[in-house]
Design a protein around this motif. Structure first.
Motif, mmCIF file in Angstrom:
data_model
loop_
_atom_site.group_PDB
_atom_site.id
_atom_site.type_symbol
_atom_site.label_atom_id
_atom_site.label_comp_id
_atom_site.label_asym_id
_atom_site.label_seq_id
_atom_site.Cartn_x
_atom_site.Cartn_y
_atom_site.Cartn_z
ATOM 1 N N SER A 264 -24.665 8.872 44.507
ATOM 2 C CA SER A 264 -25.051 7.840 45.465
ATOM 3 C C SER A 264 -24.847 8.360 46.877
ATOM 4 C CB SER A 264 -24.214 6.570 45.261
ATOM 5 O OG SER A 264 -24.501 5.613 46.253
ATOM 6 N N ARG A 265 -25.905 8.350 47.669
ATOM 7 C CA ARG A 265 -25.810 8.834 49.044
ATOM 8 C C ARG A 265 -25.435 7.680 49.978
ATOM 9 N NH1 ARG A 265 -28.552 13.627 50.037
ATOM 10 N NH2 ARG A 265 -27.605 13.481 52.105
ATOM 11 N N HIS A 266 -24.394 6.967 49.583
ATOM 12 C CA HIS A 266 -23.864 5.867 50.373
ATOM 13 C C HIS A 266 -22.392 6.129 50.661
ATOM 14 C CE1 HIS A 266 -27.294 3.125 50.202
ATOM 15 N NE2 HIS A 266 -27.469 3.498 48.945
ATOM 16 N N SER A 267 -21.811 5.270 51.485
ATOM 17 C CA SER A 267 -20.401 5.413 51.852
ATOM 18 C C SER A 267 -19.514 4.507 51.013
ATOM 19 C CB SER A 267 -20.190 5.073 53.334
ATOM 20 O OG SER A 267 -20.635 6.110 54.168
ATOM 21 N N THR A 268 -18.277 4.926 50.874
ATOM 22 C CA THR A 268 -17.240 4.061 50.316
ATOM 23 C C THR A 268 -16.466 3.422 51.467
ATOM 24 O OG1 THR A 268 -15.577 5.822 50.293
ATOM 25 C CG2 THR A 268 -16.982 5.593 48.329
ATOM 26 N N ALA A 269 -15.715 2.384 51.160
ATOM 27 C CA ALA A 269 -14.888 1.737 52.176
ATOM 28 C C ALA A 269 -13.895 2.734 52.778
ATOM 29 C CB ALA A 269 -14.160 0.546 51.570
ATOM 30 N N LYS A 270 -13.302 3.547 51.931
ATOM 31 C CA LYS A 270 -12.333 4.533 52.406
ATOM 32 C C LYS A 270 -12.969 5.489 53.401
ATOM 33 C CE LYS A 270 -9.500 8.457 50.946
ATOM 34 N NZ LYS A 270 -9.083 9.335 49.831
ATOM 35 N N ARG A 271 -14.133 5.971 53.077
ATOM 36 C CA ARG A 271 -14.802 6.966 53.906
ATOM 37 C C ARG A 271 -15.061 6.420 55.316
ATOM 38 N NH1 ARG A 271 -19.720 9.684 50.866
ATOM 39 N NH2 ARG A 271 -18.006 9.903 49.367
ATOM 40 N N VAL A 272 -15.558 5.207 55.398
ATOM 41 C CA VAL A 272 -15.847 4.606 56.704
ATOM 42 C C VAL A 272 -14.557 4.289 57.445
ATOM 43 C CG1 VAL A 272 -17.016 2.732 57.917
ATOM 44 C CG2 VAL A 272 -17.962 3.599 55.774
ATOM 45 N N ALA A 273 -13.593 3.731 56.729
ATOM 46 C CA ALA A 273 -12.333 3.330 57.355
ATOM 47 C C ALA A 273 -11.594 4.521 57.950
ATOM 48 C CB ALA A 273 -11.450 2.615 56.340
ATOM 49 N N ALA A 311 -10.449 -0.602 52.356
ATOM 50 C CA ALA A 311 -10.600 -0.321 53.785
ATOM 51 C C ALA A 311 -9.294 -0.550 54.535
ATOM 52 C CB ALA A 311 -11.718 -1.181 54.367
ATOM 53 N N LYS A 312 -8.557 -1.585 54.162
ATOM 54 C CA LYS A 312 -7.306 -1.917 54.845
ATOM 55 C C LYS A 312 -6.262 -0.810 54.706
ATOM 56 C CE LYS A 312 -7.503 -6.978 54.734
ATOM 57 N NZ LYS A 312 -6.937 -8.214 54.126
ATOM 58 N N GLU A 313 -6.347 -0.035 53.671
ATOM 59 C CA GLU A 313 -5.399 1.068 53.480
ATOM 60 C C GLU A 313 -5.554 2.131 54.561
ATOM 61 O OE1 GLU A 313 -4.859 2.865 49.628
ATOM 62 O OE2 GLU A 313 -5.785 1.130 48.645
ATOM 63 N N PHE A 314 -6.760 2.271 55.099
ATOM 64 C CA PHE A 314 -7.048 3.401 55.973
ATOM 65 C C PHE A 314 -7.453 3.007 57.394
ATOM 66 C CE2 PHE A 314 -7.954 4.481 51.575
ATOM 67 C CZ PHE A 314 -7.162 5.614 51.404
ATOM 68 N N PHE A 315 -7.741 1.731 57.623
ATOM 69 C CA PHE A 315 -8.105 1.269 58.959
ATOM 70 C C PHE A 315 -7.169 0.145 59.361
ATOM 71 C CE2 PHE A 315 -10.618 -1.430 61.901
ATOM 72 C CZ PHE A 315 -10.872 -0.482 62.879
ATOM 73 N N HIS A 316 -6.523 0.298 60.534
ATOM 74 C CA HIS A 316 -5.460 -0.626 60.906
ATOM 75 C C HIS A 316 -5.751 -1.405 62.190
ATOM 76 C CE1 HIS A 316 -3.568 2.634 58.433
ATOM 77 N NE2 HIS A 316 -3.246 1.555 57.745
#
Length: 352
Positions: A264-273, A311-316
Motif C-alpha cells: 500500500s502506497r499510503h501512510s500509517t499514523a506512526k509515519r505521519v506523526a 499517532a498519540k505515541e509519536f506526536f505530542h
C-alpha cells in the motif's frame, strides 16, 4: 488519500481566522459514516472559497454545510484517482445551474485533469455557463498568488503522480502604534498611512520621523499543508518546519499495514506523526482512513481509535482526527479548534 477542507478566515489587522471544512474523510470508497475525500478552504470574511479534492458525492456533502457552491472559484486536485476527483463532473454541472454559477472556476491539478473534465462534460452534453480555466503541472513550484496567500505544490509518493499543496499566508506588517504617534505630536490623518508603511515622513513642524519606529514586528504568515495520497510525508520538506497545520492521510496503522497482502502506497499514523513531531508542526489533522476502520468500536472489528492511539505515541502537539462535516478554525496564533461537528451531533442524538 484525499480530504476536503475549507478554510474560513475573519480578516483583522492581524490576519484571517482560517476555517477548514472536512467534506469527506474515507480512503478509496465511502462508508456509511464517511464519504471519500474533499476539503474546503475559505478565509472567513471572503466571499469565495477553495476546494481541495472532490471525491464522488462531494456536492451532497456541501448541501449539509455552510459553503455556497456558486461561491466556489478555485479547485485543487492532488491526483487522478477517482476517490479524489470523480465528484467534479456533477459538482460543476450543478454549479452551472445555480444563480451566480456563471462565475469562472480555476482548476489546478496534474496533467490530464483538463482532458478528463472536458471529455466527460462534452460526452454528457453539458455546456457550462461558467468559464473553466486550468493550470496543469508535472513539476513542483508556485501555482497561484493573491494579496494574502501563495499556493505551491509538492511532489509526493504514491501509485500514480500525487501532489501536496502548501498554502502560505503572506507576512503582515506589525501593528501601528497610533498612541505613540499621538504622544509624539503626530496628528491623525493621511500621514498615518505612510507611517504604517514604515516610510520616512517630514512633519509640518519640520521634524523627520521614521515610520518604522511606530510599527511593531512583522507577523509571520501561517503555513497549511494539505497532502494527497502519500507514503512519505517527509517529502513536504522545508515547508514542514513549524507549519501551523498539517492535514494528511493516515490510511493505516502499522499493524494493519503489515497484515496487507499487497503493498500500500499510503501512510500509517506512526509515519505521519513522527514527521510532524520532528518538524514541530503545531497541529496535525489525520484523515483518509481505510474503510476497514469503523468509527464506533465493535467487537472483532478495527476502529479509527486505533489510528488515533498510534499517532498519540509519536506526536505530542495538538492532534485531531477528522470526521465528515467537521469544521476547524485556525486562529492568528495558530491554535486549531473544532467549532462544529454535524457528525458528532447526529451520533449523539442517535444514541440518546
Amino acid at each position: 488519500m484525499l480530504m476536503v477542507f475549507i478554510v474560513e478566515e475573519k480578516y483583522t489587522s492581524r490576519g484571517f481566522i482560517l476555517q477548514f471544512h472536512f467534506l469527506g474523510t474515507s480512503a478509496g470508497s465511502p462508508t456509511v459514516e464517511r464519504n471519500v475525500t474533499a476539503l474546503g478552504f475559505m478565509p472567513r470574511g471572503r466571499k469565495n472559497w477553495w476546494l481541495f479534492d472532490c471525491g464522488e458525492g462531494t456536492q451532497q456533502r456541501l448541501l449539509r454545510s455552510s459553503l455556497s457552491l456558486p461561491k466556489l472559484n478555485k479547485i485543487f486536485i492532488t491526483h487522478m484517482h477517482g476517490d479524489h476527483c470523480y465528484g467534479l463532473f456533477g459538482l460543476l454541472t450543478s454549479r452551472g445551474l445555480m444563480s451566480g454559477g456563471e462565475e469562472a472556476v480555476h482548476i489546478f491539478g496534474p496533467k490530464g485533469i483538463k482532458e478528463m473534465i472536458k471529455t466527460v462534460l462534452k460526452l454528457s452534453y453539458v455546456n457550462l455557463s461558467a468559464p473553466l480555466t486550468f493550470t496543469e503541472f508535472d513539476e513542483a513550484g508556485d501555482l497561484f498568488e493573491d494579496d494574502e496567500f501563495i499556493v505551491s505544490n509538492v511532489r509526493l509518493s504514491h501509485d500514480v503522480p500525487s501532489w501536496g499543496y502548501v498554502v502560505k499566508e503572506k507576512d503582515r506588517p506589525g501593528s501601528f502604534d497610533s498612541a505613540k504617534a499621538i504622544r509624539d505630536g503626530i496628528k491623525p490623518g493621511p500621514i498615518y498611512s505612510k507611517l504604517k508603511n514604515a516610510e520616512m515622513v517630514t512633519l509640518e513642524d519640520g521634524r523627520e520621523v521614521n515610520g518604522a519606529d511606530y510599527v511593531g514586528e512583522t507577523q509571520k504568515g501561517r503555513v497549511a499543508l494539505i497532502g494527497g495520497d502519500n507514503d512519505r510525508p517527509q517529502l513536504f520538506g522545508d515547508a514542514l518546519k513549524g507549519a501551523a497545520v498539517m492535514i494528511h492521510e493516515a490510511t493505516h496503522t502499522e499493524e494493519a499495514m503489515a497484515g496487507l497482502s499487497f503493498r500500500s502506497r499510503h501512510s500509517t499514523a506512526k509515519r505521519v506523526a513522527e514527521v510532524a513531531e520532528e518538524n514541530q508542526v503545531k497541529n496535525l489533522v489525520l484523515t483518509h482512513f481505510s474503510p476497514r476502520f469503523i468509527t464506533k468500536k465493535r467487537k472483532g472489528m478495527k476502529c479509527v481509535d486505533e489510528i488515533e492511539d498510534e499517532a498519540k505515541e509519536f506526536f505530542h502537539q495538538d492532534l485531531h482526527m477528522a470526521r465528515d462535516y467537521d469544521v476547524y478554525e485556525l486562529d492568528r496564533e495558530s491554535k486549531l479548534k473544532l467549532i462544529d461537528s454535524r457528525y458528532r451531533k447526529d451520533h449523539k442524538s442517535l444514541n440518546k
